[in-house]
Design a protein around this motif. Structure first.
Motif, PDB file in Angstrom:
ATOM      1  N   ASN A 213       4.276  14.744   7.760  1.00 25.51           N
ATOM      2  CA  ASN A 213       2.870  15.051   7.512  1.00 25.51           C
ATOM      3  C   ASN A 213       2.646  16.450   6.949  1.00 25.51           C
ATOM      4  O   ASN A 213       1.669  17.120   7.281  1.00 25.51           O
ATOM      5  CB  ASN A 213       2.040  14.849   8.785  1.00 25.51           C
ATOM      6  CG  ASN A 213       2.087  13.409   9.248  1.00 25.51           C
ATOM      7  OD1 ASN A 213       2.187  12.494   8.426  1.00 25.51           O
ATOM      8  ND2 ASN A 213       2.044  13.192  10.541  1.00 25.51           N
ATOM      9  N   LEU A 215       3.985  16.948   3.396  1.00 23.44           N
ATOM     10  CA  LEU A 215       3.844  16.604   1.972  1.00 23.44           C
ATOM     11  C   LEU A 215       2.534  15.862   1.683  1.00 23.44           C
ATOM     12  O   LEU A 215       2.115  15.788   0.530  1.00 23.44           O
ATOM     13  CB  LEU A 215       5.027  15.748   1.501  1.00 23.44           C
ATOM     14  CG  LEU A 215       6.436  16.307   1.756  1.00 23.44           C
ATOM     15  CD1 LEU A 215       7.478  15.432   1.071  1.00 23.44           C
ATOM     16  CD2 LEU A 215       6.553  17.740   1.288  1.00 23.44           C
ATOM     17  N   ILE A 216       1.883  15.329   2.724  1.00 29.61           N
ATOM     18  CA  ILE A 216       0.596  14.638   2.473  1.00 29.61           C
ATOM     19  C   ILE A 216      -0.435  15.597   1.891  1.00 29.61           C
ATOM     20  O   ILE A 216      -1.400  15.158   1.284  1.00 29.61           O
ATOM     21  CB  ILE A 216       0.004  13.955   3.739  1.00 29.61           C
ATOM     22  CG1 ILE A 216      -0.168  14.938   4.892  1.00 29.61           C
ATOM     23  CG2 ILE A 216       0.852  12.784   4.170  1.00 29.61           C
ATOM     24  CD1 ILE A 216      -0.862  14.316   6.126  1.00 29.61           C
ATOM     25  N   TYR A 217      -0.213  16.899   2.056  1.00 31.19           N
ATOM     26  CA  TYR A 217      -1.169  17.880   1.516  1.00 31.19           C
ATOM     27  C   TYR A 217      -0.832  18.308   0.097  1.00 31.19           C
ATOM     28  O   TYR A 217      -1.527  19.127  -0.488  1.00 31.19           O
ATOM     29  CB  TYR A 217      -1.227  19.110   2.428  1.00 31.19           C
ATOM     30  CG  TYR A 217      -1.782  18.759   3.783  1.00 31.19           C
ATOM     31  CD1 TYR A 217      -3.149  18.567   3.942  1.00 31.19           C
ATOM     32  CD2 TYR A 217      -0.955  18.563   4.882  1.00 31.19           C
ATOM     33  CE1 TYR A 217      -3.677  18.204   5.168  1.00 31.19           C
ATOM     34  CE2 TYR A 217      -1.474  18.201   6.109  1.00 31.19           C
ATOM     35  CZ  TYR A 217      -2.837  18.020   6.251  1.00 31.19           C
ATOM     36  OH  TYR A 217      -3.361  17.653   7.460  1.00 31.19           O
ATOM     37  N   PHE A 218       0.280  17.794  -0.435  1.00 26.44           N
ATOM     38  CA  PHE A 218       0.756  18.238  -1.745  1.00 26.44           C
ATOM     39  C   PHE A 218       0.365  17.238  -2.830  1.00 26.44           C
ATOM     40  O   PHE A 218       0.307  16.031  -2.590  1.00 26.44           O
ATOM     41  CB  PHE A 218       2.294  18.352  -1.742  1.00 26.44           C
ATOM     42  CG  PHE A 218       2.843  19.472  -0.886  1.00 26.44           C
ATOM     43  CD1 PHE A 218       2.006  20.315  -0.161  1.00 26.44           C
ATOM     44  CD2 PHE A 218       4.214  19.689  -0.819  1.00 26.44           C
ATOM     45  CE1 PHE A 218       2.525  21.346   0.625  1.00 26.44           C
ATOM     46  CE2 PHE A 218       4.746  20.715  -0.038  1.00 26.44           C
ATOM     47  CZ  PHE A 218       3.899  21.543   0.683  1.00 26.44           C
ATOM     48  N   SER A 219       0.154  17.752  -4.043  1.00 23.11           N
ATOM     49  CA  SER A 219      -0.038  16.888  -5.208  1.00 23.11           C
ATOM     50  C   SER A 219       1.242  16.092  -5.451  1.00 23.11           C
ATOM     51  O   SER A 219       2.304  16.430  -4.906  1.00 23.11           O
ATOM     52  CB  SER A 219      -0.337  17.740  -6.439  1.00 23.11           C
ATOM     53  OG  SER A 219       0.856  18.415  -6.823  1.00 23.11           O
ATOM     54  N   GLN A 223       4.919  17.296  -4.363  1.00 26.00           N
ATOM     55  CA  GLN A 223       5.671  16.415  -3.477  1.00 26.00           C
ATOM     56  C   GLN A 223       7.038  16.124  -4.091  1.00 26.00           C
ATOM     57  O   GLN A 223       8.077  16.186  -3.420  1.00 26.00           O
ATOM     58  CB  GLN A 223       4.911  15.096  -3.268  1.00 26.00           C
ATOM     59  CG  GLN A 223       5.641  14.108  -2.355  1.00 26.00           C
ATOM     60  CD  GLN A 223       5.238  12.652  -2.598  1.00 26.00           C
ATOM     61  OE1 GLN A 223       5.009  12.231  -3.727  1.00 26.00           O
ATOM     62  NE2 GLN A 223       5.145  11.896  -1.512  1.00 26.00           N
ATOM     63  N   GLU A 246       3.477   8.340   4.904  1.00 25.62           N
ATOM     64  CA  GLU A 246       3.720   9.017   3.634  1.00 25.62           C
ATOM     65  C   GLU A 246       4.242   8.031   2.591  1.00 25.62           C
ATOM     66  O   GLU A 246       4.924   7.067   2.914  1.00 25.62           O
ATOM     67  CB  GLU A 246       4.697  10.184   3.836  1.00 25.62           C
ATOM     68  CG  GLU A 246       4.062  11.285   4.665  1.00 25.62           C
ATOM     69  CD  GLU A 246       4.843  12.579   4.678  1.00 25.62           C
ATOM     70  OE1 GLU A 246       5.230  13.044   3.600  1.00 25.62           O
ATOM     71  OE2 GLU A 246       5.061  13.117   5.775  1.00 25.62           O
TER      72      GLU A 246
END
Lengths: 279, 189
Positions: A213, A215-219, A223, A246
Protein backbone atom coordinates in the motif's frame (compact mmCIF):
# COMPACT_ATOMS: atom_id res chain seq x y z
CA UNK A 1 -6.83 25.67 -15.45
CA UNK A 2 -8.39 25.51 -12.01
CA UNK A 3 -6.69 27.90 -9.53
CA UNK A 4 -6.31 25.15 -6.95
CA UNK A 5 -4.61 22.88 -9.48
CA UNK A 6 -2.12 25.66 -10.22
CA UNK A 7 -1.50 26.09 -6.50
CA UNK A 8 -0.87 22.36 -6.14
CA UNK A 9 1.68 22.39 -8.94
CA UNK A 10 3.47 25.36 -7.37
CA UNK A 11 3.49 23.66 -3.94
CA UNK A 12 4.88 20.45 -5.42
CA UNK A 13 7.52 22.43 -7.31
CA UNK A 14 8.50 24.28 -4.12
CA UNK A 15 8.88 20.96 -2.26
CA UNK A 16 11.17 19.83 -5.04
CA UNK A 17 13.27 22.97 -5.57
CA UNK A 18 13.60 23.94 -1.92
CA UNK A 19 13.87 20.56 -0.25
CA UNK A 20 14.44 17.87 -2.88
CA UNK A 21 11.20 15.96 -2.21
CA UNK A 22 9.54 14.95 -5.45
CA UNK A 23 5.78 14.43 -5.33
CA UNK A 24 5.24 15.30 -8.98
CA UNK A 25 4.57 11.70 -9.95
CA UNK A 26 2.10 10.89 -7.20
CA UNK A 27 -1.48 9.91 -8.09
CA UNK A 28 -3.19 13.32 -8.14
CA UNK A 29 -6.46 12.67 -6.29
CA UNK A 30 -4.93 11.47 -3.00
CA UNK A 31 -2.12 14.02 -3.13
CA UNK A 32 -4.65 16.81 -3.54
CA UNK A 33 -6.65 15.59 -0.54
CA UNK A 34 -3.53 15.44 1.62
CA UNK A 35 -2.43 18.91 0.63
CA UNK A 36 -5.94 20.22 1.37
CA UNK A 37 -5.74 18.47 4.75
CA UNK A 38 -2.39 20.18 5.42
CA UNK A 39 -4.03 23.55 4.73
CA UNK A 40 -6.69 22.80 7.35
CA UNK A 41 -4.30 21.30 9.92
CA UNK A 42 -1.96 24.28 9.76
CA UNK A 43 -4.62 26.89 9.22
CA UNK A 44 -2.82 28.11 6.12
CA UNK A 45 -5.93 29.47 4.43
CA UNK A 46 -4.89 28.42 0.93
CA UNK A 47 -2.40 26.06 -0.68
CA UNK A 48 -0.39 29.15 -1.63
CA UNK A 49 -0.26 29.91 2.10
CA UNK A 50 1.30 26.49 2.62
CA UNK A 51 3.83 27.17 -0.12
CA UNK A 52 4.84 30.45 1.54
CA UNK A 53 5.50 28.68 4.83
CA UNK A 54 7.36 25.92 3.04
CA UNK A 55 9.69 28.49 1.48
CA UNK A 56 10.23 30.77 4.48
CA UNK A 57 9.69 28.69 7.64
CA UNK A 58 12.58 26.25 8.27
CA UNK A 59 10.56 24.07 10.63
CA UNK A 60 7.62 23.67 8.33
CA UNK A 61 9.20 21.08 6.03
CA UNK A 62 9.05 18.38 8.70
CA UNK A 63 5.32 19.03 9.19
CA UNK A 64 4.67 19.00 5.46
CA UNK A 65 6.50 15.69 5.04
CA UNK A 66 4.51 14.19 7.91
CA UNK A 67 1.28 15.36 6.34
CA UNK A 68 2.16 13.99 2.93
CA UNK A 69 3.22 10.52 4.08
CA UNK A 70 0.81 7.85 5.27
CA UNK A 71 1.67 6.44 8.62
CA UNK A 72 -1.58 4.49 8.88
CA UNK A 73 -1.08 0.78 9.44
CA UNK A 74 -1.79 -2.07 11.81
CA UNK A 75 0.00 -5.20 12.93
CA UNK A 76 -0.60 -8.29 10.82
CA UNK A 77 -2.84 -6.30 8.47
CA UNK A 78 -4.47 -8.87 6.13
CA UNK A 79 -3.55 -11.93 8.23
CA UNK A 80 -3.74 -14.37 5.27
CA UNK A 81 -0.81 -12.52 3.69
CA UNK A 82 1.38 -13.36 6.66
CA UNK A 83 0.22 -16.98 6.54
CA UNK A 84 1.12 -17.10 2.87
CA UNK A 85 4.55 -15.59 3.57
CA UNK A 86 5.14 -18.21 6.26
CA UNK A 87 3.98 -21.13 4.10
CA UNK A 88 5.31 -20.16 0.68
CA UNK A 89 8.20 -17.74 1.19
CA UNK A 90 9.84 -18.64 4.50
CA UNK A 91 10.75 -22.20 3.38
CA UNK A 92 12.78 -20.67 0.53
CA UNK A 93 14.33 -18.02 2.77
CA UNK A 94 15.37 -20.84 5.12
CA UNK A 95 17.80 -22.06 2.44
CA UNK A 96 19.93 -18.89 2.75
CA UNK A 97 22.64 -18.55 5.38
CA UNK A 98 21.83 -14.85 5.76
CA UNK A 99 18.49 -13.32 4.93
CA UNK A 100 18.05 -9.68 3.90
CA UNK A 101 14.56 -8.21 4.00
CA UNK A 102 13.67 -4.74 2.84
CA UNK A 103 10.52 -3.24 4.29
CA UNK A 104 9.98 -0.29 1.95
CA UNK A 105 7.74 2.44 3.39
CA UNK A 106 7.70 1.14 6.95
CA UNK A 107 5.65 4.05 8.37
CA UNK A 108 5.22 3.49 12.12
CA UNK A 109 6.75 0.03 12.01
CA UNK A 110 3.73 -2.19 12.64
CA UNK A 111 4.56 -4.37 9.67
CA UNK A 112 8.26 -4.60 10.55
CA UNK A 113 7.46 -5.97 13.98
CA UNK A 114 4.79 -8.29 12.61
CA UNK A 115 7.39 -9.73 10.28
CA UNK A 116 9.99 -9.99 13.05
CA UNK A 117 7.53 -11.98 15.16
CA UNK A 118 6.73 -14.36 12.29
CA UNK A 119 10.43 -14.87 11.56
CA UNK A 120 11.17 -15.45 15.23
CA UNK A 121 8.46 -18.10 15.44
CA UNK A 122 9.78 -19.75 12.27
CA UNK A 123 13.29 -19.91 13.79
CA UNK A 124 14.73 -17.67 11.06
CA UNK A 125 15.07 -14.34 12.79
CA UNK A 126 18.62 -14.78 14.06
CA UNK A 127 19.96 -14.95 10.51
CA UNK A 128 17.84 -12.10 9.25
CA UNK A 129 18.54 -8.41 8.80
CA UNK A 130 15.48 -6.23 8.16
CA UNK A 131 16.11 -2.86 6.50
CA UNK A 132 13.08 -0.74 7.32
CA UNK A 133 12.94 2.43 5.26
CA UNK A 134 10.71 5.45 4.97
CA UNK A 135 11.16 9.03 3.72
CA UNK A 136 9.47 10.42 6.82
CA UNK A 137 11.98 10.80 9.71
CA UNK A 138 9.25 11.27 12.30
CA UNK A 139 7.64 7.98 11.25
CA UNK A 140 11.03 6.22 11.40
CA UNK A 141 11.61 7.54 14.93
CA UNK A 142 8.16 6.32 16.01
CA UNK A 143 8.81 2.96 14.35
CA UNK A 144 12.05 2.56 16.29
CA UNK A 145 10.19 3.28 19.54
CA UNK A 146 7.62 0.55 18.95
CA UNK A 147 4.98 2.15 21.16
CA UNK A 148 1.32 1.87 20.16
CA UNK A 149 -2.12 2.52 21.58
CA UNK A 150 -3.52 -0.23 23.82
CA UNK A 151 -6.90 0.06 22.13
CA UNK A 152 -5.31 -1.27 18.92
CA UNK A 153 -3.77 -4.28 20.64
CA UNK A 154 -7.01 -6.25 20.84
CA UNK A 155 -7.53 -6.17 17.06
CA UNK A 156 -3.89 -6.98 16.55
CA UNK A 157 -4.14 -10.02 18.87
CA UNK A 158 -6.89 -11.34 16.67
CA UNK A 159 -4.89 -10.60 13.53
CA UNK A 160 -1.86 -12.33 15.04
CA UNK A 161 -3.81 -15.53 15.67
CA UNK A 162 -5.40 -15.43 12.21
CA UNK A 163 -1.93 -14.96 10.76
CA UNK A 164 -0.96 -18.27 12.34
CA UNK A 165 0.84 -16.92 15.43
CA UNK A 166 1.97 -19.73 17.71
CA UNK A 167 1.80 -17.99 21.07
CA UNK A 168 -0.11 -15.03 22.38
CA UNK A 169 0.43 -11.56 20.96
CA UNK A 170 0.69 -10.27 24.53
CA UNK A 171 3.94 -12.25 24.91
CA UNK A 172 5.56 -9.61 22.70
CA UNK A 173 4.72 -6.41 24.52
CA UNK A 174 4.38 -4.82 27.91
CA UNK A 175 1.29 -2.72 28.54
CA UNK A 176 1.25 0.46 30.57
CA UNK A 177 -1.92 2.54 30.86
CA UNK A 178 -3.09 3.31 27.35
CA UNK A 179 0.11 2.23 25.61
CA UNK A 180 1.84 -0.99 24.69
CA UNK A 181 5.58 -1.16 24.13
CA UNK A 182 6.87 -3.94 21.95
CA UNK A 183 9.68 -6.13 23.27
CA UNK A 184 13.04 -4.45 22.47
CA UNK A 185 14.38 -7.83 21.38
CA UNK A 186 12.20 -7.66 18.28
CA UNK A 187 14.34 -4.73 17.15
CA UNK A 188 17.65 -6.56 17.39
CA UNK A 189 17.91 -7.32 13.67
CA UNK A 190 16.14 -4.23 12.34
CA UNK A 191 17.94 -1.23 10.82
CA UNK A 192 15.79 1.86 10.32
CA UNK A 193 17.03 4.02 7.45
CA UNK A 194 15.72 7.08 5.64
CA UNK A 195 15.20 6.16 2.00
CA UNK A 196 12.96 7.79 -0.58
CA UNK A 197 11.60 5.41 -3.21
CA UNK A 198 11.12 8.33 -5.60
CA UNK A 199 14.62 9.77 -5.52
CA UNK A 200 16.96 7.17 -3.97
CA UNK A 201 18.53 4.12 -5.57
CA UNK A 202 19.07 0.45 -4.81
CA UNK A 203 20.79 0.04 -1.46
CA UNK A 204 20.73 -3.63 -0.55
CA UNK A 205 20.54 -7.09 -2.05
CA UNK A 206 17.27 -8.41 -0.72
CA UNK A 207 15.70 -11.85 -0.53
CA UNK A 208 12.30 -10.40 0.26
CA UNK A 209 10.86 -6.92 -0.24
CA UNK A 210 7.62 -5.91 1.44
CA UNK A 211 6.01 -2.77 0.16
CA UNK A 212 2.32 -2.87 0.89
CA UNK A 213 0.00 0.00 0.00
CA UNK A 214 2.78 2.41 -0.88
CA UNK A 215 2.73 2.19 -4.67
CA UNK A 216 -1.04 2.85 -4.64
CA UNK A 217 -0.09 6.52 -4.21
CA UNK A 218 2.16 6.54 -7.27
CA UNK A 219 1.33 7.27 -10.91
CA UNK A 220 1.71 4.38 -13.36
CA UNK A 221 5.10 5.72 -14.45
CA UNK A 222 6.43 5.97 -10.90
CA UNK A 223 4.95 2.60 -9.96
CA UNK A 224 6.76 1.09 -12.92
CA UNK A 225 10.06 2.73 -12.03
CA UNK A 226 9.77 1.54 -8.43
CA UNK A 227 8.99 -2.02 -9.49
CA UNK A 228 12.15 -1.81 -11.59
CA UNK A 229 14.06 -0.66 -8.51
CA UNK A 230 12.67 -3.63 -6.57
CA UNK A 231 13.58 -6.06 -9.35
CA UNK A 232 17.15 -4.71 -9.34
CA UNK A 233 17.32 -4.95 -5.54
CA UNK A 234 16.21 -8.58 -5.34
CA UNK A 235 18.44 -11.61 -5.67
CA UNK A 236 17.32 -13.91 -8.47
CA UNK A 237 14.31 -15.78 -7.10
CA UNK A 238 13.80 -13.14 -4.40
CA UNK A 239 10.26 -12.29 -3.35
CA UNK A 240 8.12 -9.16 -3.53
CA UNK A 241 4.95 -8.65 -1.50
CA UNK A 242 2.55 -5.81 -2.33
CA UNK A 243 -0.83 -4.77 -0.89
CA UNK A 244 -3.71 -7.12 -1.64
CA UNK A 245 -5.55 -4.62 -3.85
CA UNK A 246 -2.56 -3.39 -5.85
CA UNK A 247 -2.58 -3.72 -9.61
CA UNK A 248 0.68 -4.10 -11.53
CA UNK A 249 -0.95 -5.00 -14.84
CA UNK A 250 -0.08 -1.59 -16.30
CA UNK A 251 3.64 -1.82 -15.50
CA UNK A 252 6.12 -3.08 -18.09
CA UNK A 253 8.59 -3.80 -15.25
CA UNK A 254 6.10 -6.31 -13.80
CA UNK A 255 7.24 -8.69 -16.54
CA UNK A 256 10.29 -9.21 -14.33
CA UNK A 257 8.14 -11.00 -11.77
CA UNK A 258 6.25 -14.28 -11.59
CA UNK A 259 3.07 -14.79 -9.53
CA UNK A 260 3.54 -16.92 -6.43
CA UNK A 261 0.21 -16.09 -4.85
CA UNK A 262 -1.85 -13.67 -6.93
CA UNK A 263 -4.54 -13.07 -4.30
CA UNK A 264 -1.92 -12.20 -1.68
CA UNK A 265 0.14 -10.21 -4.24
CA UNK A 266 3.30 -12.23 -3.65
CA UNK A 267 5.69 -12.36 -6.60
CA UNK A 268 9.09 -13.82 -7.35
CA UNK A 269 11.83 -12.01 -9.28
CA UNK A 270 12.77 -13.60 -12.57
CA UNK A 271 9.80 -13.63 -14.88
CA UNK A 272 9.11 -15.20 -18.19
CA UNK A 273 8.20 -11.77 -19.56
CA UNK A 274 4.86 -13.31 -20.44
CA UNK A 275 2.73 -11.03 -18.30
CA UNK A 276 0.31 -9.23 -20.64
CA UNK A 277 0.21 -5.44 -20.29
CA UNK A 278 -3.21 -3.96 -19.55
CA UNK A 279 -4.47 -0.81 -21.18
CA UNK B 1 -29.03 11.87 -25.50
CA UNK B 2 -27.82 11.14 -21.98
CA UNK B 3 -27.07 14.20 -19.92
CA UNK B 4 -24.84 12.43 -17.43
CA UNK B 5 -21.72 10.28 -17.74
CA UNK B 6 -21.44 8.43 -14.44
CA UNK B 7 -23.31 7.41 -11.28
CA UNK B 8 -21.89 7.17 -7.78
CA UNK B 9 -23.90 5.59 -4.97
CA UNK B 10 -23.36 5.49 -1.23
CA UNK B 11 -25.05 3.72 1.66
CA UNK B 12 -24.29 2.20 5.03
CA UNK B 13 -26.62 0.53 7.57
CA UNK B 14 -29.45 -1.08 5.61
CA UNK B 15 -27.46 -0.61 2.41
CA UNK B 16 -27.54 -4.17 1.13
CA UNK B 17 -31.32 -4.45 1.02
CA UNK B 18 -31.58 -0.92 -0.40
CA UNK B 19 -29.19 -1.86 -3.21
CA UNK B 20 -31.11 -5.09 -3.79
CA UNK B 21 -34.20 -2.94 -4.33
CA UNK B 22 -32.53 -0.32 -6.56
CA UNK B 23 -30.12 -2.23 -8.80
CA UNK B 24 -32.68 -4.57 -10.43
CA UNK B 25 -34.35 -1.47 -11.89
CA UNK B 26 -31.25 -0.30 -13.77
CA UNK B 27 -31.65 -0.54 -17.52
CA UNK B 28 -29.33 -3.14 -19.06
CA UNK B 29 -28.51 -0.66 -21.83
CA UNK B 30 -27.09 1.81 -19.32
CA UNK B 31 -23.74 2.79 -20.79
CA UNK B 32 -22.22 4.75 -17.93
CA UNK B 33 -20.08 3.50 -15.02
CA UNK B 34 -21.85 3.01 -11.69
CA UNK B 35 -19.55 3.25 -8.67
CA UNK B 36 -20.70 2.07 -5.31
CA UNK B 37 -19.42 2.70 -1.80
CA UNK B 38 -21.21 0.66 0.86
CA UNK B 39 -19.87 0.30 4.41
CA UNK B 40 -20.06 -3.41 5.11
CA UNK B 41 -17.75 -3.91 8.07
CA UNK B 42 -16.47 -7.14 6.55
CA UNK B 43 -12.91 -7.74 5.40
CA UNK B 44 -13.76 -8.03 1.74
CA UNK B 45 -16.66 -7.21 -0.54
CA UNK B 46 -16.73 -10.43 -2.57
CA UNK B 47 -19.96 -11.54 -0.90
CA UNK B 48 -21.59 -8.15 -1.50
CA UNK B 49 -20.48 -8.28 -5.15
CA UNK B 50 -21.95 -11.76 -5.52
CA UNK B 51 -25.28 -10.85 -3.90
CA UNK B 52 -25.66 -7.73 -6.03
CA UNK B 53 -24.64 -9.51 -9.23
CA UNK B 54 -27.61 -11.87 -8.74
CA UNK B 55 -30.14 -9.05 -8.91
CA UNK B 56 -28.45 -6.49 -11.16
CA UNK B 57 -28.84 -6.54 -14.97
CA UNK B 58 -25.35 -5.02 -15.29
CA UNK B 59 -22.12 -6.83 -14.37
CA UNK B 60 -20.99 -6.13 -10.79
CA UNK B 61 -17.32 -6.21 -9.88
CA UNK B 62 -14.87 -4.93 -7.28
CA UNK B 63 -13.23 -1.68 -8.43
CA UNK B 64 -9.61 -2.26 -9.49
CA UNK B 65 -6.99 0.39 -8.83
CA UNK B 66 -5.57 2.06 -11.99
CA UNK B 67 -8.30 0.49 -14.15
CA UNK B 68 -10.83 2.70 -15.95
CA UNK B 69 -14.36 3.17 -14.60
CA UNK B 70 -15.87 1.04 -17.37
CA UNK B 71 -19.27 2.01 -18.73
CA UNK B 72 -22.14 -0.40 -18.16
CA UNK B 73 -20.43 -1.92 -15.11
CA UNK B 74 -21.18 -1.57 -11.39
CA UNK B 75 -17.86 -1.08 -9.55
CA UNK B 76 -17.84 -1.74 -5.80
CA UNK B 77 -15.30 -0.04 -3.50
CA UNK B 78 -13.04 -2.62 -1.80
CA UNK B 79 -13.10 -2.91 2.00
CA UNK B 80 -10.48 -1.09 4.00
CA UNK B 81 -9.49 1.39 1.26
CA UNK B 82 -10.78 4.74 0.12
CA UNK B 83 -11.81 4.57 -3.52
CA UNK B 84 -10.96 7.69 -5.55
CA UNK B 85 -11.66 8.68 -9.13
CA UNK B 86 -8.79 10.38 -10.94
CA UNK B 87 -9.29 13.08 -13.57
CA UNK B 88 -8.68 10.48 -16.29
CA UNK B 89 -11.71 8.52 -14.96
CA UNK B 90 -9.54 5.74 -13.56
CA UNK B 91 -9.68 4.44 -10.01
CA UNK B 92 -7.08 4.87 -7.34
CA UNK B 93 -7.02 3.63 -3.75
CA UNK B 94 -5.74 5.07 -0.51
CA UNK B 95 -5.31 3.86 3.06
CA UNK B 96 -5.30 7.39 4.46
CA UNK B 97 -7.07 7.93 7.77
CA UNK B 98 -10.76 7.15 8.04
CA UNK B 99 -13.10 9.97 7.09
CA UNK B 100 -16.17 10.25 9.33
CA UNK B 101 -15.02 6.94 10.91
CA UNK B 102 -15.28 5.19 7.56
CA UNK B 103 -12.92 3.65 5.03
CA UNK B 104 -14.05 3.42 2.30
CA UNK B 105 -15.60 6.83 2.75
CA UNK B 106 -18.55 7.92 0.65
CA UNK B 107 -17.34 11.52 0.92
CA UNK B 108 -13.96 10.62 -0.61
CA UNK B 109 -15.60 8.80 -3.53
CA UNK B 110 -18.20 11.50 -4.18
CA UNK B 111 -15.77 14.42 -3.84
CA UNK B 112 -13.19 12.95 -6.21
CA UNK B 113 -15.88 11.78 -8.66
CA UNK B 114 -17.34 15.31 -8.61
CA UNK B 115 -13.95 16.71 -9.59
CA UNK B 116 -13.60 14.20 -12.41
CA UNK B 117 -17.12 14.22 -13.90
CA UNK B 118 -18.28 17.64 -12.65
CA UNK B 119 -21.80 18.47 -13.95
CA UNK B 120 -22.01 15.12 -15.76
CA UNK B 121 -22.23 13.15 -12.47
CA UNK B 122 -25.26 11.67 -10.73
CA UNK B 123 -24.79 10.93 -7.00
CA UNK B 124 -27.20 8.80 -5.01
CA UNK B 125 -27.11 8.68 -1.20
CA UNK B 126 -29.31 6.22 0.64
CA UNK B 127 -29.86 4.66 4.05
CA UNK B 128 -27.14 4.90 6.71
CA UNK B 129 -26.62 5.53 10.41
CA UNK B 130 -23.84 8.11 10.13
CA UNK B 131 -23.28 11.35 8.26
CA UNK B 132 -20.73 10.11 5.69
CA UNK B 133 -21.76 11.28 2.23
CA UNK B 134 -23.15 14.67 3.25
CA UNK B 135 -19.97 16.53 2.28
CA UNK B 136 -19.85 14.43 -0.86
CA UNK B 137 -23.37 15.42 -1.89
CA UNK B 138 -22.43 19.05 -1.26
CA UNK B 139 -19.35 18.69 -3.50
CA UNK B 140 -21.40 17.07 -6.27
CA UNK B 141 -23.93 19.90 -6.19
CA UNK B 142 -21.22 22.58 -6.12
CA UNK B 143 -19.74 21.03 -9.26
CA UNK B 144 -23.13 21.15 -10.95
CA UNK B 145 -23.87 17.42 -10.73
CA UNK B 146 -27.25 15.88 -9.93
CA UNK B 147 -27.82 14.73 -6.35
CA UNK B 148 -30.44 12.15 -5.38
CA UNK B 149 -31.06 11.52 -1.69
CA UNK B 150 -33.35 8.78 -0.42
CA UNK B 151 -36.51 10.12 1.20
CA UNK B 152 -35.40 9.86 4.89
CA UNK B 153 -38.80 8.69 6.15
CA UNK B 154 -38.46 5.61 3.92
CA UNK B 155 -34.84 4.83 4.87
CA UNK B 156 -34.01 1.93 7.13
CA UNK B 157 -31.57 4.31 8.87
CA UNK B 158 -32.32 7.97 8.25
CA UNK B 159 -29.23 9.69 9.70
CA UNK B 160 -27.28 9.63 6.44
CA UNK B 161 -29.95 11.00 4.09
CA UNK B 162 -31.03 13.55 6.69
CA UNK B 163 -27.50 14.83 7.23
CA UNK B 164 -27.04 15.29 3.48
CA UNK B 165 -30.34 17.10 3.04
CA UNK B 166 -29.56 19.41 5.96
CA UNK B 167 -26.09 20.25 4.69
CA UNK B 168 -26.60 20.37 0.95
CA UNK B 169 -30.18 19.67 -0.08
CA UNK B 170 -30.80 17.55 -3.17
CA UNK B 171 -32.02 17.76 -6.73
CA UNK B 172 -34.42 14.91 -6.03
CA UNK B 173 -35.55 13.25 -2.82
CA UNK B 174 -36.92 9.82 -3.78
CA UNK B 175 -38.11 6.49 -2.45
CA UNK B 176 -35.95 3.45 -3.29
CA UNK B 177 -38.41 2.33 -5.96
CA UNK B 178 -38.06 5.62 -7.86
CA UNK B 179 -34.26 5.82 -7.81
CA UNK B 180 -33.44 3.39 -10.64
CA UNK B 181 -35.92 5.10 -12.99
CA UNK B 182 -34.29 8.47 -12.25
CA UNK B 183 -30.82 7.05 -13.00
CA UNK B 184 -32.08 5.55 -16.26
CA UNK B 185 -33.72 8.83 -17.23
CA UNK B 186 -30.52 10.83 -16.63
CA UNK B 187 -28.04 8.36 -18.08
CA UNK B 188 -29.61 6.29 -20.85
CA UNK B 189 -28.22 7.03 -24.31
Amino acid sequence: MDVEDIEIQLFVRAMQLRHGYDFSDYAPASLKRRIQQLVRTHDAGTISGLTTRLLHDQDFLRKAVEGLSVPVSEMFRDPPVFRALRDKVFPVLASYAEINIWQAGCAHGQEVYSLAIMLEEAGLYDRTRIYATDFNDAALAAAAEGIYATRDARDWSRNYLEAGGKHSFSDYYSARYEFIKLDRRLRRHVTFINHNLVTDKVFCEAHLILCRNVLIYFSNALQDRTLGLFRDSLVRGGFLCLGTRENIDFSPAAAGFTDIDQAMRIYQAGGSGARPLAR
Amino acid sequence: MSTHDAVVMGCSAGGLSALQRVLPGLDRHLAVPVVLCCHTGSADVSLLVELLARVCPLPVTEAQERAPADPGVVHVAPSGYHLLVEDNFRFSLSVDARVAYARPSIDVLFETAAEAWRERLVAVLMTGANSDGANGIAAVRRAGGYAVVQEPATAEADVMPRAALELAGADACLTLDAIAAKINELCLP
